[in-house]
Design a protein around this motif. Structure first.
Motif, PDB file in Angstrom:
ATOM      1  N   MET A   1     -32.328  25.777  28.691  1.00 38.08           N
ATOM      2  CA  MET A   1     -30.826  26.592  29.043  1.00 38.08           C
ATOM      3  C   MET A   1     -31.057  27.711  29.683  1.00 38.08           C
ATOM      4  O   MET A   1     -30.136  28.487  29.949  1.00 38.08           O
ATOM      5  CB  MET A   1     -30.160  26.698  27.548  1.00 38.08           C
ATOM      6  CG  MET A   1     -29.499  25.279  26.992  1.00 38.08           C
ATOM      7  SD  MET A   1     -28.462  25.600  25.832  1.00 38.08           S
ATOM      8  CE  MET A   1     -27.059  26.385  26.605  1.00 38.08           C
ATOM      9  N   THR A   2     -32.297  28.023  30.037  1.00 39.87           N
ATOM     10  CA  THR A   2     -32.692  29.393  30.659  1.00 39.87           C
ATOM     11  C   THR A   2     -32.421  29.185  32.123  1.00 39.87           C
ATOM     12  O   THR A   2     -32.542  30.139  32.723  1.00 39.87           O
ATOM     13  CB  THR A   2     -33.961  30.112  30.234  1.00 39.87           C
ATOM     14  OG1 THR A   2     -35.000  29.049  30.649  1.00 39.87           O
ATOM     15  CG2 THR A   2     -34.130  30.274  28.645  1.00 39.87           C
ATOM     16  N   ARG A   3     -32.403  28.165  32.664  1.00 40.61           N
ATOM     17  CA  ARG A   3     -32.213  27.967  34.038  1.00 40.61           C
ATOM     18  C   ARG A   3     -31.283  27.031  34.498  1.00 40.61           C
ATOM     19  O   ARG A   3     -31.335  26.300  35.337  1.00 40.61           O
ATOM     20  CB  ARG A   3     -33.542  27.396  34.600  1.00 40.61           C
ATOM     21  CG  ARG A   3     -34.732  28.152  34.209  1.00 40.61           C
ATOM     22  CD  ARG A   3     -36.228  27.724  35.025  1.00 40.61           C
ATOM     23  NE  ARG A   3     -35.991  27.980  36.522  1.00 40.61           N
ATOM     24  CZ  ARG A   3     -36.661  28.543  37.305  1.00 40.61           C
ATOM     25  NH1 ARG A   3     -37.779  29.294  36.806  1.00 40.61           N
ATOM     26  NH2 ARG A   3     -36.369  28.606  38.650  1.00 40.61           N
ATOM     27  N   VAL A   4     -30.073  27.212  33.721  1.00 41.02           N
ATOM     28  CA  VAL A   4     -29.040  26.049  33.935  1.00 41.02           C
ATOM     29  C   VAL A   4     -28.182  26.256  35.341  1.00 41.02           C
ATOM     30  O   VAL A   4     -27.698  25.494  35.738  1.00 41.02           O
ATOM     31  CB  VAL A   4     -27.883  26.255  32.925  1.00 41.02           C
ATOM     32  CG1 VAL A   4     -28.546  25.672  31.619  1.00 41.02           C
ATOM     33  CG2 VAL A   4     -27.347  27.539  32.598  1.00 41.02           C
ATOM     34  N   ASP A   6     -30.050  26.654  38.040  1.00 40.31           N
ATOM     35  CA  ASP A   6     -30.532  25.768  38.968  1.00 40.31           C
ATOM     36  C   ASP A   6     -30.647  24.147  38.471  1.00 40.31           C
ATOM     37  O   ASP A   6     -30.473  23.385  39.721  1.00 40.31           O
ATOM     38  CB  ASP A   6     -32.218  25.921  39.005  1.00 40.31           C
ATOM     39  CG  ASP A   6     -32.565  27.357  39.290  1.00 40.31           C
ATOM     40  OD1 ASP A   6     -31.688  27.973  40.031  1.00 40.31           O
ATOM     41  OD2 ASP A   6     -33.334  27.859  38.727  1.00 40.31           O
ATOM     42  N   THR A   7     -30.414  23.841  37.377  1.00 37.01           N
ATOM     43  CA  THR A   7     -30.506  22.314  37.211  1.00 37.01           C
ATOM     44  C   THR A   7     -29.308  21.701  36.145  1.00 37.01           C
ATOM     45  O   THR A   7     -29.131  20.556  36.215  1.00 37.01           O
ATOM     46  CB  THR A   7     -31.752  22.114  36.313  1.00 37.01           C
ATOM     47  OG1 THR A   7     -31.725  22.794  35.079  1.00 37.01           O
ATOM     48  CG2 THR A   7     -33.041  22.725  37.074  1.00 37.01           C
ATOM     49  N   ARG A   8     -28.626  22.805  35.384  1.00 35.48           N
ATOM     50  CA  ARG A   8     -27.506  22.445  34.489  1.00 35.48           C
ATOM     51  C   ARG A   8     -28.275  21.699  33.349  1.00 35.48           C
ATOM     52  O   ARG A   8     -29.396  21.289  33.557  1.00 35.48           O
ATOM     53  CB  ARG A   8     -26.565  21.613  34.917  1.00 35.48           C
ATOM     54  CG  ARG A   8     -25.698  22.240  36.250  1.00 35.48           C
ATOM     55  CD  ARG A   8     -24.637  21.089  36.377  1.00 35.48           C
ATOM     56  NE  ARG A   8     -23.727  21.332  37.514  1.00 35.48           N
ATOM     57  CZ  ARG A   8     -22.579  21.100  37.472  1.00 35.48           C
ATOM     58  NH1 ARG A   8     -21.708  20.796  36.646  1.00 35.48           N
ATOM     59  NH2 ARG A   8     -22.116  21.259  38.840  1.00 35.48           N
ATOM     60  N   GLU A  12     -28.572  13.624  29.496  1.00 38.10           N
ATOM     61  CA  GLU A  12     -29.519  12.898  28.527  1.00 38.10           C
ATOM     62  C   GLU A  12     -29.963  13.779  27.529  1.00 38.10           C
ATOM     63  O   GLU A  12     -30.308  13.489  26.302  1.00 38.10           O
ATOM     64  CB  GLU A  12     -30.801  12.418  29.457  1.00 38.10           C
ATOM     65  CG  GLU A  12     -30.329  11.195  30.364  1.00 38.10           C
ATOM     66  CD  GLU A  12     -29.788  12.035  31.743  1.00 38.10           C
ATOM     67  OE1 GLU A  12     -30.401  13.441  32.072  1.00 38.10           O
ATOM     68  OE2 GLU A  12     -29.106  11.211  32.244  1.00 38.10           O
ATOM     69  N   VAL A  13     -30.022  15.173  27.805  1.00 35.67           N
ATOM     70  CA  VAL A  13     -30.537  16.254  26.783  1.00 35.67           C
ATOM     71  C   VAL A  13     -29.165  16.321  25.771  1.00 35.67           C
ATOM     72  O   VAL A  13     -29.626  16.176  24.764  1.00 35.67           O
ATOM     73  CB  VAL A  13     -30.596  17.534  27.532  1.00 35.67           C
ATOM     74  CG1 VAL A  13     -30.729  18.668  26.457  1.00 35.67           C
ATOM     75  CG2 VAL A  13     -32.037  17.605  28.426  1.00 35.67           C
TER      76      VAL A  13
END
Length: 51
Positions: A1-4, A6-8, A12-13
């Motif tokens: 969750m620190t780079r959401v 960039d990637t959301r 699946e998570v």
């Protein structure tokens, strides 16, 4: 969750944690992760050393 940004968080998570945590617990975990990230940002900004 620190780079959401960039990637959301992939669907699946969420699907993999939902059997283990209620919706309320997932919100609590999200808020906790956010708080820890904020503390880390302050520590970096003020050059806090461990210990």
């Amino acid at each position: 969750m620190t780079r959401v940004a960039d990637t959301r968080v992939p669907d699946e998570v969420w699907a993999s944690v939902s059997p283990h945590f209620s919706a309320t617990e997932m919100v609590d975990l999200t808020l906790l992760i956010n708080a820890i990230n904020a503390w880390n940002r302050f520590a970096i900004a003020f050059r806090k050393q461990p210990g």
